[in-house]
Design an enzyme around this catalytic site. Structure first.
Site, PDB file in Angstrom:
ATOM      1  N   ARG A  86      14.101  44.801 -20.698  1.00  0.00           N
ATOM      2  CA  ARG A  86      14.087  45.853 -21.728  1.00  0.00           C
ATOM      3  C   ARG A  86      13.191  46.982 -21.218  1.00  0.00           C
ATOM      4  O   ARG A  86      12.030  46.743 -20.880  1.00  0.00           O
ATOM      5  CB  ARG A  86      13.513  45.229 -22.993  1.00  0.00           C
ATOM      6  CG  ARG A  86      13.522  46.089 -24.199  1.00  0.00           C
ATOM      7  CD  ARG A  86      12.850  45.362 -25.339  1.00  0.00           C
ATOM      8  NE  ARG A  86      13.652  44.304 -25.914  1.00  0.00           N
ATOM      9  CZ  ARG A  86      13.149  43.321 -26.663  1.00  0.00           C
ATOM     10  NH1 ARG A  86      11.853  43.261 -26.912  1.00  0.00           N
ATOM     11  NH2 ARG A  86      13.928  42.406 -27.172  1.00  0.00           N
ATOM     12  N   ARG A 156       4.738  47.905 -28.616  1.00  0.00           N
ATOM     13  CA  ARG A 156       6.052  47.998 -27.939  1.00  0.00           C
ATOM     14  C   ARG A 156       6.516  49.442 -27.805  1.00  0.00           C
ATOM     15  O   ARG A 156       5.810  50.381 -28.178  1.00  0.00           O
ATOM     16  CB  ARG A 156       7.084  47.215 -28.768  1.00  0.00           C
ATOM     17  CG  ARG A 156       6.691  45.758 -29.070  1.00  0.00           C
ATOM     18  CD  ARG A 156       7.021  44.892 -27.902  1.00  0.00           C
ATOM     19  NE  ARG A 156       6.781  43.481 -28.139  1.00  0.00           N
ATOM     20  CZ  ARG A 156       7.711  42.579 -28.464  1.00  0.00           C
ATOM     21  NH1 ARG A 156       8.955  42.948 -28.689  1.00  0.00           N
ATOM     22  NH2 ARG A 156       7.398  41.298 -28.575  1.00  0.00           N
ATOM     23  N   LYS A 221       3.205  40.679 -31.447  1.00  0.00           N
ATOM     24  CA  LYS A 221       3.847  41.959 -31.134  1.00  0.00           C
ATOM     25  C   LYS A 221       3.427  43.038 -32.140  1.00  0.00           C
ATOM     26  O   LYS A 221       3.094  42.726 -33.297  1.00  0.00           O
ATOM     27  CB  LYS A 221       5.361  41.795 -31.131  1.00  0.00           C
ATOM     28  CG  LYS A 221       5.904  41.226 -32.422  1.00  0.00           C
ATOM     29  CD  LYS A 221       7.426  41.248 -32.505  1.00  0.00           C
ATOM     30  CE  LYS A 221       8.097  40.384 -31.484  1.00  0.00           C
ATOM     31  NZ  LYS A 221       9.554  40.210 -31.754  1.00  0.00           N
ATOM     32  N   LYS A 223       4.503  47.170 -33.457  1.00  0.00           N
ATOM     33  CA  LYS A 223       5.558  48.184 -33.340  1.00  0.00           C
ATOM     34  C   LYS A 223       5.167  49.490 -34.022  1.00  0.00           C
ATOM     35  O   LYS A 223       4.640  49.471 -35.133  1.00  0.00           O
ATOM     36  CB  LYS A 223       6.851  47.648 -33.952  1.00  0.00           C
ATOM     37  CG  LYS A 223       7.352  46.417 -33.213  1.00  0.00           C
ATOM     38  CD  LYS A 223       8.632  45.877 -33.780  1.00  0.00           C
ATOM     39  CE  LYS A 223       9.178  44.777 -32.877  1.00  0.00           C
ATOM     40  NZ  LYS A 223      10.419  44.197 -33.408  1.00  0.00           N
ATOM     41  N   CYS A 441      22.591  42.305 -34.466  1.00  0.00           N
ATOM     42  CA  CYS A 441      21.726  42.034 -33.317  1.00  0.00           C
ATOM     43  C   CYS A 441      22.562  41.400 -32.211  1.00  0.00           C
ATOM     44  O   CYS A 441      23.734  41.106 -32.394  1.00  0.00           O
ATOM     45  CB  CYS A 441      20.602  41.088 -33.733  1.00  0.00           C
ATOM     46  SG  CYS A 441      21.197  39.424 -34.072  1.00  0.00           S
ATOM     47  N   CYS A 447      20.956  35.249 -26.601  1.00  0.00           N
ATOM     48  CA  CYS A 447      19.707  35.044 -27.331  1.00  0.00           C
ATOM     49  C   CYS A 447      19.452  33.557 -27.566  1.00  0.00           C
ATOM     50  O   CYS A 447      20.241  32.881 -28.232  1.00  0.00           O
ATOM     51  CB  CYS A 447      19.724  35.773 -28.681  1.00  0.00           C
ATOM     52  SG  CYS A 447      18.176  35.484 -29.558  1.00  0.00           S
ATOM     53  N   CYS A 486      19.688  35.136 -36.721  1.00  0.00           N
ATOM     54  CA  CYS A 486      18.611  34.243 -37.180  1.00  0.00           C
ATOM     55  C   CYS A 486      17.630  35.070 -37.998  1.00  0.00           C
ATOM     56  O   CYS A 486      17.714  36.304 -38.009  1.00  0.00           O
ATOM     57  CB  CYS A 486      17.924  33.560 -35.991  1.00  0.00           C
ATOM     58  SG  CYS A 486      16.644  34.560 -35.217  1.00  0.00           S
ATOM     59  N   CYS A 490      16.449  41.004 -35.933  1.00  0.00           N
ATOM     60  CA  CYS A 490      16.413  42.113 -34.965  1.00  0.00           C
ATOM     61  C   CYS A 490      17.368  43.258 -35.308  1.00  0.00           C
ATOM     62  O   CYS A 490      17.150  44.390 -34.906  1.00  0.00           O
ATOM     63  CB  CYS A 490      16.730  41.588 -33.575  1.00  0.00           C
ATOM     64  SG  CYS A 490      15.606  40.277 -33.063  1.00  0.00           S
TER      65      CYS A 490
END
Ligand code: SRM
Ligand code: SF4
Length: 577
Positions: A86, A156, A221, A223, A441, A447, A486, A490
């Protein structure tokens, strides 16, 4: 409780064992681990031990193709390990030469041959085998791209509204997104050393310091966005830290700061929930980096390092109190938040097609289903993008809705670019508003966390939804529809009017009641159901909406007004109630 009473992690059991990720970050020698040695290990296509996690801080995830996993197991082969990369691309801006380089790499060196635009304004390569990883980083570096801190417990890729119309304001906002991204980057030289053959020395190791992130980086994480109202394409409420641009007479004067959004949850765990960000107030421009730094440093010191499921800023706010968190940021930054300035979000969708900017340049937004740029038999999208890149004089902008803008086209080149786009299926007039406002997603097959299909299922679900809208005589209307494989969310289903969240193969939880502007979290309506249950349910609801809605009432507002689901006002108490 005053902020001085709060000690780092004081709300946690002091004897509780830290999450193992804390150990691995501490022992990683500032994210180096033994990644380099692993690159030369011929016994596996994957990464060993801690390196499996550490490569994430360098923007990569180890994956394998789940469609062929069991077949390989039967053949007593290890899974076909590869990495997904990414890129770091603040504001999603990419130059044509950069595009051509990534296009060629995707063709020649990846298993899937695609460029995948993500919900966070960047691209991913899927399926890069170990012998090609270093070459990939060097290719990216040669065109000025890196993948530092696009994953792992760090700040990120910083998002920024892709607003090609109000060019001056966009330029300022974009520059802030880039400055924030640079300011919050890890300082370690590990990336350059491992991937770019950067110089290594004992002193460079000793000199490494992480003044903002700390030696064990963040608890989880993090953002960040910069957004220009009325467009909320970046979905501020999915993010830990948001700078909402406030302009006076067309000039950027500062930001309203929103903290503590996030969408992930875990099925069956009521201590996890999607949550909107809280409004901390306005700051003039000159305080932007200080505030960014100290929202991060407060989360660094107060965030939960024991339980990763409760480690994000949204839980830190709920644990310590939003006002206490804000006061601590003010204390650390030496800046007081002023009362918020008025602004309004009105939409999140991209304007597909041409628009003219105030600079007289033209901008073409291409709808890319699922962000997957590939040569499909009937639509050679990837070739089309390459051909545009070969002649394009402006830049490309990746949107947070997984679409692509060909930006800054002079009027004389409009026809040529449109012709290429049409010939390669990049413009398709048959796309309905419903299709343009639906998102999924990645999910299967790459994934590892997917419980159900998302990207591969979305086209079918859109057709089914289009048929329901047509059946009820409202074929030109649309509902913000999002599917995720899930509960990590995302594709931001937890800010959709209808959100499907994967529970198992073919099974989804259905959430209803987000709004068009992205300022409300939806609520569970049906649990663990397959399409034989949720399609008839949606049929009935869409029919009711078509007949009983108020003027301009969107589907999400309708289901709340009719009490089909309760409104989620405060996630901690309302979401699971
Ligand atoms: Fe995500 C993990 C894909 C945006 C919440 N996400 C993953 C991984 C890396 C799976 C893994 O950990 O092994 C997925 C890789 C799939 C693949 O094969 O490519 C993945 N996430 C994506 C992308 C590509 C989805 C897409 O279709 O575009 C998006 C990449 C964004 C980027 O460029 O950085 C993506 N992920 C999001 C978003 C939406 C957003 O940020 O706007 C969210 C929800 C917002 C939030 O963070 O609350 C999101 N992803 C997660 C989570 C849950 C985090 C948590 O708070 O618990 C995970 C799992 C984790 O971190 O443990 C995850
Ligand atoms: Fe994978 Fe789940 Fe994210 Fe979809 S929501 S990409 S299935 S982690």
């Amino acid at each position: 409780m005053s902020t001085t009473d709060i000690k780092p992690n004081s709300k946690l059991d002091s004897k509780a064992k830290l999450a193992d990720n804390e150990r691995l970050k501490a022992e990683s020698n500032f994210l180096r681990g033994t990644i380099e040695a692993d690159l030369h290990d011929p016994l596996t296509g994957g990464f060993n031990g801690d390196n499996f996690q550490l490569i994430r801080f360098h923007g990569m995830y180890q994956q394998d193709d789940r469609d062929i996993r069991s077949e390989r197991t039967k053949q007593k082969l290890e899974p076909l390990h590869n990495v997904m990369l990414r890129a770091r691309m603040p504001g999603g801006i990419i130059e044509p030469e950069q595009w051509l380089a990534i296009d060629q790499f995707a063709d020649e060196k990846t298993l899937y041959g695609s460029i995948r635009l993500t919900t966070r304004q960047t691209f991913q390569f899927h399926g890069v085998l170990k012998p090609n990883i270093k070459a990939m980083h060097q290719m990216l570096d040669s065109v000025g791209i890196d993948s530092i801190a696009t994953a792992g417990d760090v700040n990120r890729n910083v998002l920024c509204t892709t607003n090609p119309v109000e060019s001056d304001l966009h330029q300022d906002a974009y520059e802030w997104a880039t400055k924030i991204s640079e300011h919050l980057l890890p300082h370690t030289k590990a990336y350059a050393e491992i991937w770019l053959n950067g110089e290594k020395s004992e002193s460079s190791l000793q000199e490494t310091q992480e003044p903002i992130l700390g030696s064990t980086y963040l608890p989880r994480k993090f953002k960040t966005t910069v957004t220009i109202p009325p467009n909320n394409e970046v979905d501020v409420h999915a993010n830990d830290l948001n700078f909402v641009a406030i302009a006076e007479n067309g000039k950027l004067v500062g930001f309203n700061v929103l903290v503590g959004g996030g969408l992930a949850m875990t099925h069956g765990d009521a201590n996890t929930y999607p949550r909107k960000a809280d409004d901390f107030g306005f700051i003039p421009l000159q305080h932007t980096l200080k505030i960014a730094e100290h929202v991060v440093s407060t989360q660094r010191d107060w965030g939960n390092r024991v339980n990763r499921k409760n480690a994000k800023t949204k839980y830190t706010l709920d644990t310590f109190g939003s006002d206490n968190f804000k006061a601590e940021v003010e204390k650390r930054a030496g800046v007081k938040f002023e009362p918020s300035r008025p602004y309004k979000f009105t939409h999140r969708g991209d304007r597909i097609g041409w628009v003219e900017g105030i600079d007289g340049k033209h901008h073409l937004t291409l709808f890319i289903q699922n962000g997957r740029i590939l040569d499909y038999p009937d639509k050679p999208l990837k070739t089309g993008c390459r051909k545009i890149a070969e002649i394009h004089q402006g830049d490309f902008r990746m949107t947070a809705n997984q679409n692509l803008i060909v930006a800054g086209v002079p009027v004389e080149q409009k026809d040529e670019i449109e012709r290429i786009a049409r010939e390669h299926g990049l413009i398709d007039d048959s796309h309905t508003e419903q299709r343009k406002n639906s998102m999924a997603c990645v999910a299967l097959p790459t994934c590892p966390l997917a419980m159900a299909e998302a990207e591969r299922y979305l086209p079918t679900l859109i057709e089914q939804t289009e048929a329901l809208l047509a059946k009820h005589g409202i074929a030109n209307d649309d509902i913000i529809l999002r599917v995720v494989g899930c509960p990590n969310g995302c594709g931001r289903a937890m800010l959709a009017e209808i959100g499907l969240v994967g529970k198992g193969p073919g099974k989804y939880n259905v959430y209803l009641g987000g709004n068009r502007e992205g300022t409300r979290v939806p609520k569970l309506y049906l649990e663990n159901v397959s399409d034989d249950v949720y399609l008839p349910a949606l049929d009935a609801l869409i029919g009711q909406w078509a007949n009983e809605r108020l003027d301009n009432e969107c589907f999400g507002d309708f289901v709340i007004r009719k009490q089909i689901v309760a409104e989620v006002k405060v996630s901690k108490t309302d979401f699971h109630a």
